[in-house]
Structure formats: structure tokens, C-alpha cells
Scaffold this motif. Structure first.
Motif, PDB file in Angstrom:
ATOM      1  N   GLN A  33      90.498  93.674  37.392  1.00 47.61           N
ATOM      2  CA  GLN A  33      89.561  94.913  37.715  1.00 47.61           C
ATOM      3  C   GLN A  33      89.892  96.429  36.998  1.00 47.61           C
ATOM      4  N   ASN A  34      90.997  96.491  36.400  1.00 46.26           N
ATOM      5  CA  ASN A  34      91.341  97.691  36.406  1.00 46.26           C
ATOM      6  C   ASN A  34      90.882  97.745  34.254  1.00 46.26           C
ATOM      7  N   SER A  35      91.531  96.885  33.913  1.00 47.86           N
ATOM      8  CA  SER A  35      90.956  96.252  32.451  1.00 47.86           C
ATOM      9  C   SER A  35      89.272  96.808  32.227  1.00 47.86           C
ATOM     10  N   ILE A  36      88.682  96.222  33.799  1.00 48.03           N
ATOM     11  CA  ILE A  36      87.366  96.133  33.031  1.00 48.03           C
ATOM     12  C   ILE A  36      86.702  98.204  33.554  1.00 48.03           C
ATOM     13  N   MET A  37      87.130  98.250  34.733  1.00 46.63           N
ATOM     14  CA  MET A  37      87.226  99.700  34.421  1.00 46.63           C
ATOM     15  C   MET A  37      87.724 100.480  34.183  1.00 46.63           C
ATOM     16  N   GLU A  38      88.234 100.430  33.357  1.00 45.25           N
ATOM     17  CA  GLU A  38      89.934 101.726  32.807  1.00 45.25           C
ATOM     18  C   GLU A  38      88.454 102.616  31.629  1.00 45.25           C
ATOM     19  N   PRO A  39      87.700 101.900  30.966  1.00 45.74           N
ATOM     20  CA  PRO A  39      87.179 102.775  30.029  1.00 45.74           C
ATOM     21  C   PRO A  39      86.341 104.085  31.251  1.00 45.74           C
ATOM     22  N   ARG A  40      85.843 103.945  31.926  1.00 42.48           N
ATOM     23  CA  ARG A  40      84.510 104.671  32.214  1.00 42.48           C
ATOM     24  C   ARG A  40      83.571 104.723  32.377  1.00 42.48           C
ATOM     25  N   ASN A  41      83.141 103.982  31.470  1.00 43.92           N
ATOM     26  CA  ASN A  41      81.899 103.100  31.181  1.00 43.92           C
ATOM     27  C   ASN A  41      81.617 101.662  31.484  1.00 43.92           C
ATOM     28  N   VAL A  42      81.416 101.529  32.071  1.00 43.67           N
ATOM     29  CA  VAL A  42      80.927  99.890  32.777  1.00 43.67           C
ATOM     30  C   VAL A  42      79.788  99.980  32.955  1.00 43.67           C
ATOM     31  N   ASP A  93      75.973  96.648  32.125  1.00 41.72           N
ATOM     32  CA  ASP A  93      75.808  95.567  33.228  1.00 41.72           C
ATOM     33  C   ASP A  93      76.268  94.731  32.818  1.00 41.72           C
ATOM     34  N   CYS A  94      77.100  94.034  31.312  1.00 36.22           N
ATOM     35  CA  CYS A  94      77.284  92.509  31.788  1.00 36.22           C
ATOM     36  C   CYS A  94      79.359  92.129  32.021  1.00 36.22           C
ATOM     37  N   LYS A  95      79.860  94.054  31.995  1.00 35.95           N
ATOM     38  CA  LYS A  95      80.532  94.039  32.385  1.00 35.95           C
ATOM     39  C   LYS A  95      80.957  94.370  34.172  1.00 35.95           C
ATOM     40  N   ALA A  96      79.723  94.552  34.595  1.00 36.64           N
ATOM     41  CA  ALA A  96      79.414  94.854  36.087  1.00 36.64           C
ATOM     42  C   ALA A  96      79.437  93.063  36.580  1.00 36.64           C
ATOM     43  N   GLY A  97      78.699  92.434  35.637  1.00 38.24           N
ATOM     44  CA  GLY A  97      78.527  90.920  36.103  1.00 38.24           C
ATOM     45  C   GLY A  97      80.073  90.400  37.106  1.00 38.24           C
ATOM     46  N   ALA A  98      81.260  90.982  35.719  1.00 40.40           N
ATOM     47  CA  ALA A  98      82.551  90.171  36.567  1.00 40.40           C
ATOM     48  C   ALA A  98      82.921  90.314  37.592  1.00 40.40           C
ATOM     49  N   LEU A  99      82.480  92.449  37.807  1.00 38.99           N
ATOM     50  CA  LEU A  99      83.195  92.777  38.979  1.00 38.99           C
ATOM     51  C   LEU A  99      82.878  91.694  40.189  1.00 38.99           C
ATOM     52  N   ILE A 100      81.744  91.739  40.580  1.00 41.38           N
ATOM     53  CA  ILE A 100      80.981  90.726  41.613  1.00 41.38           C
ATOM     54  C   ILE A 100      81.821  89.863  42.413  1.00 41.38           C
ATOM     55  N   GLY A 119      93.166  91.341  18.507  1.00 37.32           N
ATOM     56  CA  GLY A 119      93.098  92.637  19.277  1.00 37.32           C
ATOM     57  C   GLY A 119      93.057  93.229  20.353  1.00 37.32           C
ATOM     58  N   ALA A 120      93.257  93.967  21.009  1.00 34.44           N
ATOM     59  CA  ALA A 120      92.922  93.985  22.121  1.00 34.44           C
ATOM     60  C   ALA A 120      91.616  95.558  21.802  1.00 34.44           C
ATOM     61  N   ASP A 121      91.819  96.257  21.471  1.00 38.59           N
ATOM     62  CA  ASP A 121      90.877  97.134  20.818  1.00 38.59           C
ATOM     63  C   ASP A 121      89.767  96.538  20.867  1.00 38.59           C
ATOM     64  N   ARG A 122      89.533  95.613  20.081  1.00 41.62           N
ATOM     65  CA  ARG A 122      88.369  95.309  19.648  1.00 41.62           C
ATOM     66  C   ARG A 122      87.145  94.482  20.767  1.00 41.62           C
ATOM     67  N   GLY A 123      86.248  94.971  21.066  1.00 41.64           N
ATOM     68  CA  GLY A 123      85.365  94.959  21.838  1.00 41.64           C
ATOM     69  C   GLY A 123      85.796  94.370  23.347  1.00 41.64           C
ATOM     70  N   TYR A 124      85.326  93.483  23.299  1.00 43.79           N
ATOM     71  CA  TYR A 124      85.897  92.635  24.687  1.00 43.79           C
ATOM     72  C   TYR A 124      86.598  91.604  24.546  1.00 43.79           C
ATOM     73  N   SER A 125      87.222  91.649  23.674  1.00 46.44           N
ATOM     74  CA  SER A 125      88.958  90.836  23.600  1.00 46.44           C
ATOM     75  C   SER A 125      89.869  90.891  24.252  1.00 46.44           C
ATOM     76  N   GLY A 126      90.353  91.972  24.503  1.00 46.98           N
ATOM     77  CA  GLY A 126      90.981  92.636  26.078  1.00 46.98           C
ATOM     78  C   GLY A 126      91.098  92.045  27.243  1.00 46.98           C
ATOM     79  N   LEU A 127      89.897  91.800  26.700  1.00 49.83           N
ATOM     80  CA  LEU A 127      88.727  91.919  28.758  1.00 49.83           C
ATOM     81  C   LEU A 127      88.997  90.051  28.535  1.00 49.83           C
ATOM     82  N   VAL A 128      88.640  89.505  27.093  1.00 51.52           N
ATOM     83  CA  VAL A 128      88.952  87.335  27.831  1.00 51.52           C
ATOM     84  C   VAL A 128      90.180  87.063  28.111  1.00 51.52           C
ATOM     85  N   ALA A 129      91.333  88.230  27.097  1.00 55.36           N
ATOM     86  CA  ALA A 129      91.918  87.938  27.587  1.00 55.36           C
ATOM     87  C   ALA A 129      92.797  88.000  28.791  1.00 55.36           C
ATOM     88  N   GLU A 130      92.347  88.622  29.716  1.00 56.68           N
ATOM     89  CA  GLU A 130      93.200  89.247  30.804  1.00 56.68           C
ATOM     90  C   GLU A 130      92.133  88.138  32.057  1.00 56.68           C
TER      91      GLU A 130
END
Length: 396
Positions: free
Chosen positions: A167-176, A178-185, A97-108
Motif C-alpha cells: 500500500q505504501n508503493s501504491i499511495m507513495e506518489p500521491r496520485n492514485v 482508478d486502476c491503483k485504487a482497485g488494488a487498495l480495496i 526498472g522500478a521507475d517504469r510505469g507499473y513495473s515496481g507495483l507489479v514486483a511488490e
């Protein structure tokens, strides 16, 4: 298996919602360079609980991205053989499920790594960081054909689209966090490298075409991505955990413009064995008047026919013309007698010359005439009688 890799993987890939520490990631990159292989790394990552914890799976893909980006080329080859493992991890968390935590980010993230490894498998000319400086040191853009260059640019733009999706999947909730910011670098570094090399390639391709119609589709696609890329950098620069680690690029509002420059006329190529005949230019006429006359005289001498050779036979001597002035016979003159003769008249010769007109020169051969009797010099000496001396009393 290196114990350093085991320790670094255990510390970097964990279940904490924080980005992996740079020192652990750096240790993994150095060990991969030392072994010139990423097999030990993939073997150790597979031992982590990536199928039960979504944060651990997300951090495992983040570290894998950095290893592929900064490691040797052999790491990209090893990553291509691990595509099945990457695709399996993506499909597993996509089913959760894409709504479960980081599961959608892992798929992307799994989809992006699949596209990156596939790109490097097709284009082995590029390093993991897609650096234009490293590419230009080994290859020259001119050595590739036009169709090959267009294909590389198109595949790079496809990879850029994969970056934007992630990057859209990471920054879409607007609550980035530190763990998600590590992938933006690594995504910021990857996207800017693609932007730089694509702009360089398009500029070089424009210089090789006659009309912009051949590159119209690529340039329009590049301009479309430019706006998205600039917004991505503005948002990433606003995240402190990103801007404190790397310098986020600041792109201008207007994208770079590509225009066709007028090509210079190519120099004629001289084939071997066919030496062109170069016409010699005549020297300009001299400005000096003396040299001008000398050149004119030399040209007249060259235009005149060559002199006739001397006759081999004995030439017959022709007598001089008889009517020549210089060949007239010299007249015989007799000088007058001395003045002692008393009968000499000095005015007699002058009177005779006035009575006889002058004879013209004969045009034909003149007949030798005897000297005239009335010549001044042939006159008989007149007999003059001098008066008697004053002593003579009979002189009247």
C-alpha cells in the motif's frame, strides 16, 4: 475450460488504466467455486499479455488476489502450485526498472501474493479472507498449543507487513488513479481481517499466561502496526473510488489494551476409583429449650455404658437390713377403757410422757424391747368416782 472464465478474464484483465469491474470479477469467483478449482483461471490469465504490458500485469495480479481471497480453499492450493509463475512475473518486471510505469507495483504485488499463498500453505486452518468467524466455526483456539498460537500470530503480523509495503508503493506518489485504487480495496479487507483475528488471538493468549513477558514482543509489534494501519485507513477513506465501494474501517486513536485477569481457582478433579471421603457436618444444636434438653439427655444415654445382662445363676436373696426404720416391730398398744370407768384420769398419761425423754432411733439392729409399762395406752384404767347427782343432799 469454461467459456465464462475466458470471457470474464478477457474483460477484467486488459490494458486500460481502470480498475476491473466488479461484475467480471464476481463471475470469475462464482466459476471458480463451481469448479472448486482455479486451474482454468490461471490457464486463461497466462494467455493475456502480462509480460509486455505493465498495466495488464498489474490488473492480472489484482484479480488473482480477489480470487484467492473470496474463492474456495482449493484456489489457495492451486495458487501455491503457481508460485513459480508469480515469482517469474515479479522478477521480470523488477528487471525492467522500478521507475517504469507499473513495473515496481507489479514486483511488490507479486511479493505480497507470494507471502499470502505461503502463509495459507503453512496454516491451512484459515480461509482465503482470514475471517475469524469462519475460523471459530471449525476450530477452537484452545485446542492449539501455546507455541502454535504464537507462531500463527507472528506469521499473521508478517503478512500485515507485506500489506503495508504494497500500500505504501501504491499511495507513495500521491496520485492514485482508478486502476491503483482497485488494488487498495482487497488490501483494506485483508489488513482489517488480519487486525481483527490477531487482536482476538492475543486476548485469548493473555488469559493463558501468568506474566506479560511471554507476549511482550508480539504486543509491542501489534501496537507498532496499529498506528500504520490507522493512517492507511484514513488515507484510503479519502479516495472516493475506494470509499464508494467498501466501508473503510475507522479505528480509534488508542489501540486495544491487553491485561491479565485473575484466574479463578480450578475445581478439584476427582479421579475414577478414588472417591473422596466427605466428612459429615454435625447438625447445629436446636434453638428450642425442650429440644436442647432432649438432645442432651440422648447424648448422656449414649455416653453411659450399656446395661449389665441379668445373672444366669439364681441370685441369693439378701435379707433386708435390720436397722431399717420400716422393719421395726410394730408395738402392741392397748386402747384405754371406756369413759364409763370412774377411776380413769385423762391427764395421767401426759404427765408420764413429760417425765420420760424420747428414745432415739437405734442405728444398729435394735433388740426388741417389751412395751413400756408407763405407756399411755398400757396404763391401768384409773378408778374415778363421779359426784353424786344433785339430788343427793349430802354432796359437797
Amino acid at each position: 475450460m469454461s467459456t465464462e472464465i475466458e470471457k470474464a478474464v478477457h474483460k477484467a484483465v486488459n490494458s486500460k488504466a481502470k480498475q476491473p469491474k466488479r461484475k467480471h470479477v464476481r463471475t470469475l469467483i462464482i466459476e471458480v467455486w463451481n469448479e472448486n478449482s482455479a486451474r482454468s483461471y490461471f490457464a486463461e490469465v497466462a494467455k493475456r499479455p502480462i509480460d509486455t504490458n505493465d498495466i495488464t500485469a498489474f490488473k492480472a495480479l489484482t484479480v488473482t488476489h480477489k480470487v484467492l481471497q473470496e474463492g474456495p480453499k482449493q484456489a489457495l492450493i492451486d495458487g501455491y502450485y503457481k508460485l513459480q509463475w508469480i515469482d517469474g512475473l515479479r522478477d521480470y518486471w523488477l528487471r525492467q526498472g522500478a521507475d517504469r510505469g507499473y513495473s515496481g507495483l507489479v514486483a511488490e504485488y507479486g511479493l505480497f501474493l507470494h507471502d499470502k499463498v505461503t502463509f495459507h500453505h503453512r496454516h491451512t486452518e484459515f480461509e482465503g479472507d482470514i475471517s475469524f468467524e469462519k475460523f471459530s466455526k471449525i476450530h477452537k483456539f484452545e485446542e492449539f498449543e501455546f507455541e502454535k498460537c504464537v507462531e500463527m500470530i507472528s506469521n499473521l503480523l508478517d503478512l500485515q507487513d507485506s500489506v503495508f509495503k504494497l500500500q505504501n508503493s501504491i499511495m507513495e506518489p500521491r496520485n492514485v488513479n482508478d486502476c491503483k485504487a482497485g488494488a487498495l480495496i482487497p488490501l483494506v479487507l485483508e489488513s482489517y481481517a488480519i487486525y481483527s483475528i490477531v487482536s482476538q488471538f492475543i486476548s485469548k493468549l493473555v488469559a493463558r499466561v501468568d506474566t506479560m513477558e511471554q507476549l511482550k514482543f508480539i504486543i509491542e509489534r501489534f501496537y507498532t502496526q496499529y498506528t500504520t494501519l490507522r493512517d492507511f485507513y484514513i488515507n484510503a477513506n479519502a479516495i472516493r473510488s475506494v470509499s464508494s465501494v467498501i466501508a473503510v474501517p475507522n479505528l480509534p486513536v488508542d489501540p486495544p489494551q491487553f491485561t491479565i485477569t485473575k484466574k479463578a481457582d480450578p475445581k478439584p478433579r476427582i479421579r475414577k476409583g478414588n472417591t473422596p471421603v466427605v466428612s459429615r457436618r454435625e447438625a447445629p444444636p436446636p434453638q428450642n429449650e425442650f429440644l436442647t434438653q432432649a438432645v442432651s439427655f440422648q447424648q448422656q444415654q449414649q455416653q453411659q455404658p450399656p446395661p449389665q445382662p441379668f445373672a444366669t445363676a439364681a441370685a441369693v436373696q439378701q435379707p433386708p437390713p435390720k436397722n431399717s426404720f420400716f422393719h421395726q416391730p410394730i408395738p402392741q398398744h392397748s386402747f384405754p377403757p371406756s369413759p364409763a370407768n370412774n377411776n380413769w384420769n385423762p391427764f395421767a398419761a401426759q404427765q408420764q410422757q413429760q417425765q420420760q425423754p424420747p428414745q432415739p432411733f437405734a442405728t444398729a439392729a435394735p433388740v426388741q424391747q417389751p412395751p413400756p409399762n408407763n405407756s399411755f395406752f398400757n396404763q391401768p384404767t384409773p378408778q374415778h368416782s363421779f359426784p353424786p347427782s344433785p339430788a343427793n343432799n349430802n354432796w359437797n
